[in-house]
Design a protein around this motif. Sequence first.
Motif, PDB file in Angstrom:
ATOM      1  N   GLU A   1       5.911-143.467  89.595  1.00 22.54           N
ATOM      2  CA  GLU A   1       6.317-142.095  89.313  1.00 22.54           C
ATOM      3  C   GLU A   1       6.966-141.476  90.548  1.00 22.54           C
ATOM      4  O   GLU A   1       6.646-141.832  91.684  1.00 22.54           O
TER       5      GLU A   1
ATOM      6  N   TRP B   1       2.761-139.418  79.462  1.00 21.54           N
ATOM      7  CA  TRP B   1       2.509-138.684  80.702  1.00 21.54           C
ATOM      8  C   TRP B   1       1.163-137.992  80.561  1.00 21.54           C
ATOM      9  O   TRP B   1       0.885-137.359  79.543  1.00 21.54           O
TER      10      TRP B   1
ATOM     11  N   CYS C   1       2.189-141.596  84.643  1.00 18.75           N
ATOM     12  CA  CYS C   1       2.748-142.190  83.435  1.00 18.75           C
ATOM     13  C   CYS C   1       1.973-143.479  83.139  1.00 18.75           C
ATOM     14  O   CYS C   1       1.382-144.090  84.042  1.00 18.75           O
TER      15      CYS C   1
END
Length: 125
Positions: free
Chosen positions: A6, A37, A97
């Motif tokens: 990320e 997410w 994520c």
Amino acid sequence: QVQLVESGGGLVEAGASLRLSCKRSGRVTSTYYSVGWFRQAPGEEREFVAAVRWRDGTTSYTDAVKGRFRISREYAANSVYLQMNNLKPEDTALYFCAINPSYTESTIPGEYDYWGQGTQVTVSS
């Protein structure tokens, strides 16, 4: 081995925007998976924010971010993005994520197999 990285977090004022990126490396055996997410504030449980089905782009959002956040995917870049607009102090958290191989927009962290290390989002009032 699948890895997720990320990026895009930062410190912003309320009302500002940020765009988070989640880049996948390594091969996933099927395109029938979803990317979600999640976020986790200090002392809080990890909570679902948004998810997208990789193959057809179907999306889902938690109520707290509907109308402000938008999740999208880019095939060529093996990436998923989270566009966050009109940020609020309560959006402050570490954002992760993750990949869910069951091809559902699950809100349950335990159903996601691969996770990144997270990117910090801090929104000041």
